[in-house]
Design a protein around this motif. Structure first.
Motif, mmCIF file in Angstrom:
data_model
loop_
_atom_site.group_PDB
_atom_site.id
_atom_site.type_symbol
_atom_site.label_atom_id
_atom_site.label_comp_id
_atom_site.label_asym_id
_atom_site.label_seq_id
_atom_site.Cartn_x
_atom_site.Cartn_y
_atom_site.Cartn_z
ATOM 1 N N VAL A 141 0.836 -1.203 0.000
ATOM 2 C CA VAL A 141 0.000 0.000 0.000
ATOM 3 C C VAL A 141 0.873 1.256 0.000
ATOM 4 O O VAL A 141 0.582 2.239 -0.701
ATOM 5 N N LYS A 142 1.958 1.239 0.768
ATOM 6 C CA LYS A 142 2.868 2.386 0.767
ATOM 7 C C LYS A 142 3.427 2.640 -0.630
ATOM 8 O O LYS A 142 3.471 3.788 -1.103
ATOM 9 N N TYR A 143 3.869 1.566 -1.290
ATOM 10 C CA TYR A 143 4.373 1.719 -2.657
ATOM 11 C C TYR A 143 3.284 2.273 -3.579
ATOM 12 O O TYR A 143 3.547 3.165 -4.398
ATOM 13 N N ALA A 144 2.081 1.744 -3.465
ATOM 14 C CA ALA A 144 0.992 2.192 -4.338
ATOM 15 C C ALA A 144 0.667 3.658 -4.102
ATOM 16 O O ALA A 144 0.435 4.428 -5.056
ATOM 17 N N ARG A 145 0.657 4.079 -2.857
ATOM 18 C CA ARG A 145 0.328 5.479 -2.560
ATOM 19 C C ARG A 145 1.399 6.435 -3.072
ATOM 20 O O ARG A 145 1.086 7.478 -3.647
ATOM 21 N N SER A 220 -18.264 6.585 -8.436
ATOM 22 C CA SER A 220 -19.291 7.491 -7.925
ATOM 23 C C SER A 220 -19.016 7.991 -6.517
ATOM 24 O O SER A 220 -19.256 9.164 -6.216
ATOM 25 N N GLN A 221 -18.517 7.117 -5.649
ATOM 26 C CA GLN A 221 -18.350 7.506 -4.258
ATOM 27 C C GLN A 221 -16.969 8.080 -3.956
ATOM 28 O O GLN A 221 -16.843 9.063 -3.225
ATOM 29 N N LEU A 222 -15.940 7.435 -4.493
ATOM 30 C CA LEU A 222 -14.581 7.835 -4.140
ATOM 31 C C LEU A 222 -13.956 8.767 -5.164
ATOM 32 O O LEU A 222 -13.222 9.692 -4.803
ATOM 33 N N GLY A 223 -14.221 8.489 -6.432
ATOM 34 C CA GLY A 223 -13.499 9.159 -7.503
ATOM 35 C C GLY A 223 -12.251 8.356 -7.818
ATOM 36 O O GLY A 223 -11.396 8.150 -6.936
ATOM 37 N N ALA A 224 -12.141 7.886 -9.046
ATOM 38 C CA ALA A 224 -11.020 7.015 -9.394
ATOM 39 C C ALA A 224 -9.687 7.698 -9.160
ATOM 40 O O ALA A 224 -8.697 7.030 -8.815
ATOM 41 N N ASP A 225 -9.627 9.007 -9.312
ATOM 42 C CA ASP A 225 -8.355 9.697 -9.143
ATOM 43 C C ASP A 225 -7.934 9.817 -7.680
ATOM 44 O O ASP A 225 -6.876 10.385 -7.380
ATOM 45 N N ALA A 226 -8.751 9.265 -6.770
ATOM 46 C CA ALA A 226 -8.373 9.215 -5.359
ATOM 47 C C ALA A 226 -7.930 7.825 -4.921
ATOM 48 O O ALA A 226 -7.488 7.645 -3.783
ATOM 49 N N VAL A 227 -8.041 6.841 -5.805
ATOM 50 C CA VAL A 227 -7.787 5.449 -5.424
ATOM 51 C C VAL A 227 -6.387 5.034 -5.856
ATOM 52 O O VAL A 227 -6.062 5.022 -7.045
ATOM 53 N N ALA A 228 -5.570 4.664 -4.874
ATOM 54 C CA ALA A 228 -4.205 4.207 -5.153
ATOM 55 C C ALA A 228 -4.185 2.777 -5.654
ATOM 56 O O ALA A 228 -3.479 2.448 -6.609
ATOM 57 N N CYS A 229 -4.970 1.898 -4.990
ATOM 58 C CA CYS A 229 -4.885 0.476 -5.328
ATOM 59 C C CYS A 229 -6.151 -0.268 -4.923
ATOM 60 O O CYS A 229 -6.878 0.151 -4.019
ATOM 61 N N VAL A 230 -6.369 -1.353 -5.611
ATOM 62 C CA VAL A 230 -7.339 -2.376 -5.219
ATOM 63 C C VAL A 230 -6.531 -3.583 -4.785
ATOM 64 O O VAL A 230 -5.645 -4.058 -5.517
ATOM 65 N N VAL A 231 -6.794 -4.075 -3.584
ATOM 66 C CA VAL A 231 -6.052 -5.213 -3.028
ATOM 67 C C VAL A 231 -6.989 -6.403 -2.945
ATOM 68 O O VAL A 231 -8.057 -6.324 -2.323
ATOM 69 N N VAL A 232 -6.598 -7.508 -3.563
ATOM 70 C CA VAL A 232 -7.475 -8.683 -3.613
ATOM 71 C C VAL A 232 -6.674 -9.961 -3.449
ATOM 72 O O VAL A 232 -5.547 -10.076 -3.947
ATOM 73 N N GLU A 233 -7.235 -10.903 -2.711
ATOM 74 C CA GLU A 233 -6.702 -12.265 -2.651
ATOM 75 C C GLU A 233 -7.277 -13.038 -3.845
ATOM 76 O O GLU A 233 -8.501 -13.120 -3.980
ATOM 77 N N PRO A 234 -6.455 -13.612 -4.709
ATOM 78 C CA PRO A 234 -6.993 -14.381 -5.839
ATOM 79 C C PRO A 234 -7.893 -15.534 -5.399
ATOM 80 O O PRO A 234 -8.812 -15.915 -6.121
ATOM 81 N N ILE A 235 -7.606 -16.098 -4.239
ATOM 82 C CA ILE A 235 -8.533 -16.984 -3.519
ATOM 83 C C ILE A 235 -8.516 -16.488 -2.082
ATOM 84 O O ILE A 235 -7.450 -16.401 -1.464
ATOM 85 N N ASP A 311 8.847 0.573 -11.952
ATOM 86 C CA ASP A 311 8.557 1.999 -11.801
ATOM 87 C C ASP A 311 7.787 2.287 -10.521
ATOM 88 O O ASP A 311 7.970 3.338 -9.900
ATOM 89 N N VAL A 312 6.938 1.331 -10.112
ATOM 90 C CA VAL A 312 6.195 1.498 -8.861
ATOM 91 C C VAL A 312 7.116 1.304 -7.664
ATOM 92 O O VAL A 312 7.133 2.115 -6.722
ATOM 93 N N MET A 313 7.902 0.240 -7.692
ATOM 94 C CA MET A 313 8.776 -0.079 -6.570
ATOM 95 C C MET A 313 9.887 0.949 -6.398
ATOM 96 O O MET A 313 10.374 1.168 -5.279
#
Length: 450
Positions: A141-145, A220-235, A311-313
């Protein structure tokens, strides 16, 4: 394959009960524990380990249990895997620690190189090492932000990401993980997981409707330009081995890419050969921007990683990432041993074979029992969700009864699920078929008692 116990001996791959469970020595340790440890620190069984290897765990009373949990997916290559023991022992004789931030060493670099090569995608990658899955998630999350300049993090219902403050906030389940531990970290938002078995309008609508909820939240609620990342477990692990509806993760990945949002795959429980691929996201042909690993990474020693786009890291400033113990040299040596074990012994294929056997046995049990609502998972990561017969109502009592029967008869199992009604099976990939069949015979007898 042999499973060392001590020098010159091998650990027999048999289930063996020689005392009542727990035995007298385990009870002695339990009394000492009660006087020395806080009550909130609990364990799933009342037996205490003395040795483990292959597919068995021997307690201090010389009872031998079949291990269907692998220390919650940590000892994927088995306890005391030869290459892990050898490499870690050699490193111990050289030095135990220097702190990579102070005086670096080759082992850290070698692990990073392997993860850069093994994770999905041909793009340029970088890897940073940590100690635990929660640390890896927080640092992702730190890297994404820092890379996006955005604050918000989107996670899913039924998720588990760890017990530290941010990871606990990202985790969905209140009891026992979040209860009375707030206030929680800001800028974490939750959206429904595409959980086919429990989707209100049915599994056929699951992927599209869950994706619609995600897009509505972000756009609609957050605004995509405010979202750093989506975090998901593939399972989803602790959530009950929920395999997202087909196509859902692909839609999420495409959506994130279109809006400049980074996709983080939390592979702490699913990664490092557990599902029959190096990473569970490979089953969906996903190429995440960042991947977190831990648990099975170092054969039982504490090690975690964030691997991602260069580039992210590289976006974090000098000195902004690290930790005193992060990438400990002995744990790095153990990880290289775990990679050796997986490749030398064909453990990716073995995970798939184990999964097929477990599903076949569970389907047979389900045919004679009305309490198994769904069997799901991939590779050697399989679960059964138990329900009240004729309904989809969670059946925690059945899970407790079957688990108790298994433990009393020499089989170690784990539970999971937001509703506490899932039996999850994570055997080490070194377990022999005969031992696995014996374990499922005990499981079958447990279901017969309901």
């Amino acid at each position: 394959m042999t499973f060392p116990l001590i020098a010159g001996t091998e650990l027999a791959q048999v289930r063996r009960l020689v005392t009542e469970i727990p035995g007298p020595r385990s009870r002695e340790l339990a009394a000492r524990r009660a006087a020395a440890l806080p009550h909130g620190l609990v364990s799933g069984t009342g037996v205490y380990a003395a040795a483990a290897g292959g597919g068995v765990l021997v307690d201090v009373d010389d009872n031998a249990f079949i291990d269907l949990g692998s220390g919650i997916a940590v000892t994927t290559v088995g306890n005391s895997a030869p290459a892990v023991v050898r490499r870690a022992t050699e490193q111990l004789a050289q030095f135990t620690h220097t702190c990579f931030l102070a005086t670096p060493y080759e082992g850290y670099i070698a692990v990073a190189e392997r993860l850069n090569a093994l994770t999905p995608g041909t793009h340029d990658k970088r890897t940073a090492l940590f100690n635990t899955g929660a640390e890896a998630v927080e640092n992702a999350v730190k890297y994404a932000r820092v890379a996006t300049g955005r604050p918000a993090v989107v996670v899913f219902d039924h998720a588990f990401h760890g017990r530290s403050l941010l990871a606990m906030t990202m985790t969905a389940k209140n009891q026992p993980y979040k209860h009375q531990f707030g206030p929680f970290a800001p800028e974490v938002y939750r959206t429904p997981m595409a959980y086919p078995y429990r989707w209100p309008s049915g599994p056929d609508n699951c992927a599209a409707e869950a994706f619609g909820a995600l897009t509505q939240l972000v756009d609609s609620q957050l605004g995509a330009d405010a979202v750093a990342c989506v975090v998901v477990e593939p399972i989803q692990g602790e959530g009950g081995f929920i395999v997202p509806a087909p196509g859902f993760l692909t839609m999420v990945a495409d959506f994130c890419r279109e809006r400049g949002i980074l996709l983080v795959a939390d592979e702490v429980q699913t990664g490092i050969a557990r599902t029959g691929a190096w990473f569970a996201c490979e089953h969906e042909e996903l190429v995440p921007d960042l991947i977190t690993t831990a648990k099975g990474l170092a054969g039982g020693l504490p090690l975690a990683a964030v691997t991602g786009r260069a580039d992210v890291m590289d976006a974090a400033h000098a000195g902004g990432i690290g930790g005193t113990y992060a990438g400990n040299p002995v744990a790095c040596a153990a990880a290289l041993g775990a990679f050796d074990e997986i490749e030398t012994n064909g453990l990716l294929a073995r995970a798939r074979d184990i999964g097929e056997l477990m599903v076949r046995e569970l389907q047979s049990i389900a045919a004679s029992s009305g309490v198994i609502g769904e069997i799901r998972g991939r590779g050697a990561m399989i679960a059964a969700e138990l329900v009240i017969p004729g309904t989809t109502e969670p059946n925690r009592d059945a899970v407790a009864a079957v688990s108790r029967h298994c433990h009393d008869n020499g089989v170690l199992t784990l539970t999971a699920g937001t509703f506490g009604n899932v039996l999850r099976f994570l055997p080490p990939l070194t377990i022999p078929d005969e031992l696995l069949l014996d374990a499922f015979g005990v499981l079958r007898a447990g279901f017969a008692t309901l």
